[in-house]
Design a protein around this motif. Structure first.
Motif, PDB file in Angstrom:
ATOM      1  N   GLY D 274     -36.602 -60.834  31.388  1.00  0.00           N
ATOM      2  CA  GLY D 274     -37.018 -60.568  32.762  1.00  0.00           C
ATOM      3  C   GLY D 274     -35.847 -60.105  33.607  1.00  0.00           C
ATOM      4  O   GLY D 274     -35.936 -59.113  34.329  1.00  0.00           O
ATOM      5  N   ALA D 275     -34.717 -60.807  33.474  1.00  0.00           N
ATOM      6  CA  ALA D 275     -33.543 -60.437  34.262  1.00  0.00           C
ATOM      7  C   ALA D 275     -33.118 -59.014  33.930  1.00  0.00           C
ATOM      8  O   ALA D 275     -32.782 -58.233  34.827  1.00  0.00           O
ATOM      9  N   LEU D 276     -33.174 -58.683  32.647  1.00  0.00           N
ATOM     10  CA  LEU D 276     -32.803 -57.322  32.227  1.00  0.00           C
ATOM     11  C   LEU D 276     -33.715 -56.313  32.926  1.00  0.00           C
ATOM     12  O   LEU D 276     -33.254 -55.357  33.553  1.00  0.00           O
ATOM     13  N   ILE D 277     -35.015 -56.572  32.850  1.00  0.00           N
ATOM     14  CA  ILE D 277     -35.976 -55.672  33.519  1.00  0.00           C
ATOM     15  C   ILE D 277     -35.669 -55.620  35.011  1.00  0.00           C
ATOM     16  O   ILE D 277     -35.615 -54.544  35.613  1.00  0.00           O
ATOM     17  N   GLY D 278     -35.435 -56.780  35.585  1.00  0.00           N
ATOM     18  CA  GLY D 278     -35.120 -56.816  37.017  1.00  0.00           C
ATOM     19  C   GLY D 278     -33.940 -55.913  37.333  1.00  0.00           C
ATOM     20  O   GLY D 278     -33.988 -55.106  38.265  1.00  0.00           O
TER      21      GLY D 278
END
Ligand SMILES: Nc1ncnc2c1ncn2[C@@H]1O[C@H](COP(=O)(O)OP(=O)(O)OP(=O)(O)O)[C@@H](O)[C@H]1O
Ligand SMILES: Nc1ncnc2c1ncn2[C@@H]1O[C@H](COP(=O)(O)OP(=O)(O)OP(=O)(O)O)[C@@H](O)[C@H]1O
Ligand SMILES: [Mg+2]
Ligand SMILES: [Mg+2]
Lengths: 332, 497, 324, 324
Positions: D274-278
């Motif tokens: 998720g953080a990567l996508i964020g």
């Protein structure tokens, strides 16, 4: 001494840089694209951008992107890469960090994009080869003028304090240094405090401290108007109507204070609007592979209530705010 | 190996900044026995257990495990010496899955990585052991479980650690008879495998079903110890209270015959929510209506729906015959309905608030006259409630976090009792409360309904429902499966199956 | 969070000790600077009033932030609100204070309302809403002012809202004290205050107790933005000008002041007086470091050390007490 | 916190939906820009690789921050660590990569260790420790470099750590992917990851379960600082120079990326992917807005709107699902 280019080039006056009608015609057909990569955005940069856009428009060159690196070299790198995707033919930029800027702008010059720089060039770049030229305000001249205004404001003698921009940023560093050297030339003047300022909003705190510790201070130099506002507030708070403040860049608040006979004794400005125009002209010439002067300067101007009205118009190409015009009217 | 006792604790002292809780406890757990520990709320049972398993460090006293001296600086060390514990307040992380919780810090690791499948499978087996394998899945988040389900997961967690000593601190508080029976089976199996257990409970009758010995803790001291064969419930109660039993200890409430003319104070009709289906019943003034069911049957969901916590898909709620729209607890309270939630720590209390502030949580607005809170009045009433409910606290400004489980529960009840509610929804209100206090609360609730109010009463203790409710609805899988007028524990047992 | 556990083995001590120690640390630092800088004008009435002046806006924002953090929310946009309201008041002053000041406060409240609605109705974490709003508000301010400083040309306004002194006392000091007192009463003595702390302490229990948690969160965000707007007005009166960069650098200052004061980032625990002391500590340290005549690097380092040291004093003492 | 309550009446929906929706939003934005900027080179392979390049460091820091937030702590100092480690590596490169790179990582780890010790041993809120450390570290960096930019002239280093491309793929992209993958496995598939989530989810329960919560908090802070140091090294390699201002502006960006990704500021819930996508969303938006040729004000406003909009999509959907 006076302002010279990175490789000691002698300065050319900005008025020398002009476009002939046929050159304009030649450009208009080409539908070139330009991008402007600023270090930050401010009153200065908007006037500069305004000037540049006007000239580009005349030459039928479309400005495809204007970016603000927020004083962050790596964002400038990012901005540059992004902008290159738009395939601009010419880029105007103020390089925040000449060292890291070198690697960044190399990408552009390799792609054959014409580069015109504000104030200074990336390390190791050759004028005429890697970039068209530099247009800068006369940084040393500005410092000199500020020093002279200060001296004049206190009758050539007394204690003064300087604030300097405690950051690695060519333009302010040059100006602050110049002020210091030039003030030293006044025998009657003693610099009793010289404090660095990193966050412009700290002007009041630092000036406040200076006034507490050196009641003898008669004048204070502030690197630019945002800081000067804090300095004047400090002087006011200390009840020191006599303390003179000198600063750079035309800001409504400092100008108004000056006109109303407050603490601000003088302001030094450059000509961002004309710089913008000159930068655009240089870019245009470069696109036509015309020779361009490597190092162009615009004058530094001492602003006092007397010439405020005209200089404001000249520097920012707009009339001063109503409040200032009212105040000016009241003086008369 | 030697035949030293599993645990020998001598002269254990523990005080929490100035408030002495354990005042020289001597306690011994023999190898392979099931040892009951009983005492009033705040007697120090849980604290003693937490000293035994390394959660707290004793100020004074010695501890030896299987004959070897021990002084634990953390539960981790105790765990490594074979001690596992079922905490009264549970030790689950709501945001994590059942499997993760059960193997918390006891992971199955292969080649540096967690063996998720192995843990899932093992979890499935453990859930089966405690009998909820078909209700919940190992991957479900704990926060989505009902109280009883959480309690059983906590127990499964202790079982999974294959410890030599297992401490069970009120493991059955929110379980009903069936689950308790299943638990006893598991416990007896452990005993037969040579595990020694400590069993803390307020259901004294259970002690006589599975325990070998019983110790009575009173006021930070271990006052007495018997083989269960040599003692009796009244004797235990007497020694817990340190006085001859004043009240008879299972008290039959006189069921009120309701005036047929009366309009129901609360009437729910065909409630349907994500967890409920066509639930209808009436509650008349002066009535206590029971909801009985197995764990996970939906009793809490019914109360939640009435209290405006779960959105209604369809259905009607009437208060005093008037149809009302209740979308939030605020509105429910405005309509004179209040709820004693089943989970005191996460739903009932604000743990860092003082006892007084918690007692006032439901009626802050009333206290403010017009803007400023009347501190004196607040303190007055708080003091009175604390006295009436026998809350053991260092003062009304002590943070409830530091009250014993039962005393926290009392605060929750007090908080809801003194509001001007006409209808009280009680979800396992006596959960974790000692006998004496339980009777006191029964009396308070009785007085309350005598004044023309009504109560909906959920309890996991059938005897309590039987002796206390005018009429009882049987809840199964989110629907009302039947109604019993004044009934007995045995008939309830049969009915809920 | 960290607090929670110490309490678990160690009850109300924290509450009391912290309330007590923060003053202790404050006095300690004051004494330290007084001795260390006795010949550098630290103790001059003028300088002390400078500290008060320079701390006033931070303190006022800290009061608002105390409510926000107590409710377990966060607001990153108040810095942007400061600039917008300052600019608003400066632009509208020509039409009179009676227009300008309320308008600026209203603008602030409005920003807070938008934050609050997204947090309470849509359920977006306040961190993200207010981060987004920061961009929006700053963009608007820059666009409205075209990056120019708006001068303030109104003596009365300037006097009341920042530049004036009543006797030796700066009006800013009075503003700070009034707001702090008001905030303290609101948080400690009213049902609203309790509801804020309850919502932050345990949202679910608060809701079960009939508190409209979402409305509470809405209110605290509006309150905070409105106080930020007031701070903006005071900046405008103090500097007699307004620019889009105002408040930019106050974010960390303010939150730090609040937390040093003993409010928990995780909600449920808040003290307005503590926040005030926290702000004064920060202001005093900044002032002291400049008076010492240190360069920027040294100031940064020393400020960091002092913050950590001061807090270590506080918490450290707690720990010792715990050990005993 | 807000989440908490929805969950209370509504089981794992959140977890799943959020995990799902964030991708949905990402794709949505991507499609939006692709259509809107089709003629402005958004989809050019070069430009997409730009986005990756520009996001790499943010992503790497976001991975570390995911662990910190999951453990219900915060780290404000990593930006300062970025600068210090970049400067360290640049200064030591003359002695060879084998000295410079480990040294820089060590410096980072050390900063993290100091943060961690104050948090775990003294029990100071990480917000304050790391705020203080930010000042100290920045001061040191400014002082060591005397504000000068340190050039990097070491081709191999520059190639491996940022400037190089392997085929069409930038090494930065590879770094990003490797770290993200590693972080994902560490958080989801190892006991350490679970213990981080447990410590953040319910500190007391974690303690009861025999987890050494304080050690966990120490580790996550060290991990985060070390990854920040790596990011610093990559900046040095990419810009072929190191400067005291590096990382200054990354703080909000990184935390926002992590939270947009679905990690909770209050601990217990974390997702590295998720953080990567964020981070990619943030990078894509910045890139897209510049390509649109908007001026800075418009960029600020639009970025804010997009952030709020994107998150509203996510949470909004959740809410609807809940209602149904
Ligand atoms: N961490 C703590 N800090 C301060 N006081 C505490 C703490 N833990 C327990 N106490 C006090 O110790 C006393 C005994 O608590 P304990 O939980 O052991 O009682 P108990 O016998 O388990 O009661 P119950 O039957 O309600 O669980 C209580 O009065 C409680 O207030
Ligand atoms: N927050 C929730 N999210 C999802 N499912 C839930 C939630 N709360 C309860 N449930 C499910 O709804 C069903 C009924 O739960 P409820 O809490 O009403 O049971 P109960 O009758 O109160 O049993 P208990 O005695 O265990 O409290 C259970 O299967 C439970 O798993
Ligand atoms: Mg107990
Ligand atoms: Mg239930």
């Amino acid at each position: 001494g006076e302002t010279t280019g990175p490789n000691g080039e002698k300065p050319t006056a900005y008025t020398q840089v002009t476009l002939k009608p046929d050159q304009t015609k030649a450009l208009q057909s080409k539908k070139y694209k330009a991008a402007i990569l600023m270090h930050t955005t401010s009153d200065f940069s908007s006037a500069l951008i305004k000037g540049a856009k006007e000239v580009f428009a005349e030459q039928g060159i479309s400005v495809v992107a204007v970016t603000d690196a927020e004083m962050d070299p790596k964002k400038q790198r990012t901005d540059l890469e992004t902008v290159l995707a738009l395939k601009p033919d010419v880029i105007i930029s103020l390089v925040i960090d000449p060292v890291s800027g070198a690697a960044a702008f190399r990408q552009a010059s390799d792609k054959g994009v014409k580069l015109v720089f504000i104030s200074n060039a990336p390390q190791g770049f050759k004028a005429g080869k890697d970039y068209a030229g530099i247009v800068t305000d006369d940084l040393y001249g500005m410092g000199k003028s500020a020093a002279e205004l200060m001296a004049a404001s206190i009758g050539g003698k007394g204690d003064v304090a300087l604030l300097y921009h405690a950051a690695n940023y060519y333009v302010t560093n040059q100006r602050d240094a110049a002020v210091k050297t030039e003030l030293a030339k006044f025998p009657g003047i003693k610099i009793i405090a010289n404090k660095g300022i990193a966050n412009p909003n700290d002007g009041e705190v630092i000036a406040g401290a200076i006034l507490t510790q050196n009641p003898s201070v008669k004048a204070i130099y502030a690197p630019w108007d945002a800081i000067a506002e804090g300095v004047t507030a400090a002087a006011r708070a200390a009840g020191r109507k006599d303390v003179k403040v000198v600063t750079m860049d035309l800001g409504a608040a400092t100008a108004l204070d000056m006109v109303k006979g407050g603490n601000v004794a003088g302001i030094v400005t450059d000509l961002p609007y004309d710089m913008g125009k000159t930068l655009a002209r240089m870019g245009a010439l470069a696109l036509l592979n015309q020779p361009t002067p490597p190092f162009v300067t615009v004058d530094a101007i001492k602003v006092t209530p007397a010439n405020l009205d005209t200089q404001w118009q000249k520097a920012l190409s707009r009339t001063p705010p109503d409040a200032i015009q009212k105040a000016l009217a009241n003086r008369k | 190996m030697s035949h030293a006792a599993a645990i020998v604790a001598q002269g254990i002292f523990k005080q929490f900044d100035g408030n002495a809780v354990l005042k020289g406890v001597d306690f011994e757990l023999a190898r392979g026995e099931i040892h009951a520990v009983v005492g009033q709320n705040g007697a120090g049972k849980s604290t003693l257990m937490k000293v035994l398993n390394g959660t707290h460090q004793p100020d004074k006293g010695s501890l030896s495990i299987f004959g070897r001296a021990a002084s634990f600086s953390s539960t981790g060390e105790a765990r490594s010496r074979g001690i596992a514990m079922v905490y009264q307040e549970l030790s689950l992380v709501p945001t994590m899955s059942v499997a993760d919780n059960i193997f918390m810090n006891n992971w199955i690791i292969v080649g540096g990585l967690l063996d998720v499948d192995a843990m899932r499978a093992a979890t499935q087996r453990l859930l089966d052991k405690v009998g909820i394998a078909n209700e919940i899945s190992p991957d479900q988040l704990v926060e989505s479980l009902s109280m009883g389900q959480r309690q059983l997961v906590e127990i499964a967690k202790a079982l999974s650690s294959n410890a030599q000593i297992i401490i069970l601190d009120e493991p059955t508080a929110s379980l009903s008879d069936q689950e308790i029976e299943r638990l006893f089976v598991a416990i007896r199996r452990l005993q037969s495998e040579g595990v020694s257990l400590i069993y803390i409970t307020h259901y004294l009758r259970d002690i006589f079903k599975i325990c070998n010995r019983v110790s009575v803790l009173r006021d930070g001291r271990c006052v007495q110890q018997w083989a269960v064969s040599e003692t009796s419930v009244p004797q235990l109660v007497a020694s817990m209270l340190g006085e001859a039993v004043s009240r008879q200890n299972n008290w039959q409430r006189a069921t009120t015959d309701l005036p047929h003319s009366a309009t129901p104070l609360l009437e729910v009709e065909n409630l349907v929510t994500s967890h409920l289906d066509e639930v209808s019943f009436k509650v008349y003034p002066g009535q206590i209506v029971g909801l009985a069911g197995l764990l996970g049957s939906g009793r809490t969901e019914i109360l939640n729906a009435i209290f405006g916590l779960d959105p209604l898909d369809s259905g009607q709620i009437r208060v005093n015959g008037r149809a009302v729209q209740i979308q939030s607890p605020a509105q429910a309270i405005a309509h004179g309905i209040n709820l004693v939630p089943e989970d005191r720590r996460s739903q009932g209390l604000i743990l860092d608030f003082s006892v007084m502030d918690n007692l006032w949580l439901c009626s802050l607005r009333k206290l403010a006259n017009p803007v400023f809170i009347d501190q004196n009045r607040a303190a007055e009433i708080a003091h009175e409630l604390v006295k009436r409910l026998q809350v053991k606290t260092t003062g009304i400004d002590q943070a409830v976090r530091f009250l014993s489980g039962g005393n926290q529960q009392k605060v929750v009840i007090g908080k809801c009792l003194h509001t001007q509610a006409k209808v009280l929804l009680l979800d396992d209100p006596t959960f974790g409360i000692d006998l004496a206090a339980k009777h006191e609360i029964m009396h308070i609730v009785n007085d309350y309904v005598q004044q023309g109010n009504a109560v909906v009463f959920v309890s996991s203790e059938y005897s309590e429902i039987a002796s206390f409710c005018d009429t009882t609805y049987i809840v199964k899988k989110g629907r009302i499966a039947g109604q019993l007028a004044a009934t007995t524990e045995e008939r309830l047992l049969a009915a809920v199956q | 969070m960290d607090i929670a556990i110490k309490r678990a083995t160690f009850p109300f001590a924290i509450g009391q000790w912290q309330r007590y120690i923060i003053y202790f640390v404050f006095v300690g630092l004051f004494v330290f600077f007084s001795i260390f800088l006795h010949d550098k004008g630290f103790l001059q009435a003028g300088n002390l009033m400078n500290i008060a002046r320079q701390t006033a806006m931070i303190s006022i924002m800290a009061v608002g932030m105390t409510f926000v953090l107590s409710a377990a929310e966060i607001d990153l946009s108040f810095g942007a609100v400061v600039a917008l309201s300052a600019v608003t008041v400066a632009l509208l002053l020509p039409y009179g204070m009676i227009v300008a000041v309320p308008a600026a406060l209203l603008v602030g409240a409005l920003c807070g309302l938008i934050n609050g609605l997204f947090v309470s109705k849509v359920g977006i974490p306040s961190f993200l809403v207010t981060l987004g709003m920061t961009g929006i508000i700053t963009g608007i301010t820059r666009w409205v002012t075209d990056l120019q400083t708006i001068p303030v040309d109104n003596e009365t306004f300037a006097f009341i809202f920042g530049s004036g002194d009543i006797g030796p006392i700066s009006v800013l000091f009075i503003w700070m004290m009034v707001i702090a007192a008001g905030g303290h009463v609101l948080l400690r003595k009213t049902s609203f205050g309790k509801e804020v702390l309850a919502s932050g302490g345990n949202k679910i229990s608060a809701m079960y107790s009939g508190i409209n948690v979402n409305r509470v969160k809405l209110y605290v965000l509006v309150l905070n933005s409105t106080l930020a707007a007031l701070a903006g007005i005071l900046y405008a009166g103090r500097l007699q000008s307004a620019r889009y960069t105002l408040g930019e650098s106050d974010l960390m200052m303010v939150i730090a002041a609040v937390i040093i004061g003993g409010t928990s980032l995780f909600g449920g625990k808040g003290t307005v007086i503590g926040a005030l002391i926290g702000a004064l500590i920060m202001g005093m340290v900044n002032n002291g470091l400049v008076l010492m005549g240190l360069n920027v690097d040294q100031q940064l380092i020393l400020r960091g050390i002092i913050i950590i040291f001061a807090v270590t004093m506080t918490m450290g003492t707690l720990r010792k007490k715990k050990k005993s």
